[in-house]
Design a protein around this motif. Structure first.
Motif, PDB file in Angstrom:
ATOM      1  N   ARG A 138       0.596  -1.172  -0.340  1.00 22.49           N
ATOM      2  CA  ARG A 138      -0.068   0.388   0.100  1.00 22.49           C
ATOM      3  C   ARG A 138       0.943   1.073   0.346  1.00 22.49           C
ATOM      4  N   ILE A 139       0.265   2.262  -0.707  1.00 22.80           N
ATOM      5  CA  ILE A 139       1.108   3.684  -0.714  1.00 22.80           C
ATOM      6  C   ILE A 139      -0.165   4.723  -0.266  1.00 22.80           C
ATOM      7  N   PHE A 140       0.783   4.966   0.805  1.00 19.04           N
ATOM      8  CA  PHE A 140      -0.087   6.456   1.133  1.00 19.04           C
ATOM      9  C   PHE A 140       1.157   7.568   1.351  1.00 19.04           C
ATOM     10  N   PRO A 141       0.319   9.060   1.714  1.00 26.43           N
ATOM     11  CA  PRO A 141       0.865   9.922   1.391  1.00 26.43           C
ATOM     12  C   PRO A 141       2.484  10.076   1.851  1.00 26.43           C
ATOM     13  N   GLY A 142       3.189  10.307   1.141  1.00 23.65           N
ATOM     14  CA  GLY A 142       4.153  11.095   2.228  1.00 23.65           C
ATOM     15  C   GLY A 142       5.452   9.411   1.666  1.00 23.65           C
ATOM     16  N   ASP A 143       4.606   8.376   1.538  1.00 24.06           N
ATOM     17  CA  ASP A 143       5.615   7.444   1.249  1.00 24.06           C
ATOM     18  C   ASP A 143       6.660   7.422  -0.357  1.00 24.06           C
ATOM     19  N   ARG A 144       7.699   7.206  -0.049  1.00 25.26           N
ATOM     20  CA  ARG A 144       8.179   7.447  -1.448  1.00 25.26           C
ATOM     21  C   ARG A 144       7.960   6.010  -2.366  1.00 25.26           C
ATOM     22  N   ILE A 145       7.942   6.121  -3.480  1.00 29.42           N
ATOM     23  CA  ILE A 145       7.582   5.227  -4.618  1.00 29.42           C
ATOM     24  C   ILE A 145       8.742   4.734  -4.616  1.00 29.42           C
ATOM     25  N   LEU A 146       9.473   3.153  -5.090  1.00 33.20           N
ATOM     26  CA  LEU A 146      10.524   2.628  -5.185  1.00 33.20           C
ATOM     27  C   LEU A 146      11.546   2.707  -6.381  1.00 33.20           C
TER      28      LEU A 146
END
Length: 128
Positions: A103-111
């Motif tokens: 899951r991707i949340f606001p503030g996470d870095r996309i790899l």
């Protein structure tokens, strides 16, 4: 009265002779039936000349067909059946193909790209 019996005998004899002649006429001679020569198109003429009985090309085509048939029936189809069985009946994960992304949340870095997910915009209109 004897004339009538003799006429019947003569008629039966003539019918037998006609039947024998008709049966002899039904036998074909070695030069029958006389058929017109076949007119082949260019593709059919090529294959007719290319695949003459006893021709080495015909033997090669037959050998290739036999080996392909053997490979398909004895190698590919059993390998497909075993793979199918292992994939859908033996593996523990459901159907063997379900993989979920994290899951991707606001503030996470996309790899993949290295960018950071921006925060969600506040909704200006309330539709509920």
């Amino acid at each position: 009265m004897s004339g009538r019996v003799e006429d019947e005998k003569l008629r039966v004899q003539q019918l037998r002779a006609l039947r024998r002649r008709w049966l002899r006429d039904q036998e074909l001679s070695p030069r029958e039936p006389v058929l017109p020569p076949r007119k082949l198109g260019p593709v059919a003429a090529f294959w007719d000349r290319f695949l003459q009985p006893g021709d080495p090309w015909r033997q090669q085509v037959h050998k290739f067909y036999q080996s392909g048939r053997f490979f398909m029936l004895r190698v590919l189809l059993p390998a497909w059946a075993i793979t199918y069985y292992l994939k859908y009946h033996v593996r523990k994960s459901p159907h063997g193909v379900v993989v979920t992304n994290p899951r991707i949340f606001p503030g996470d870095r996309i790899l993949e790209t290295g960018e950071i997910m921006p925060p969600l915009r506040d909704e200006l209109h309330k539709h509920h």
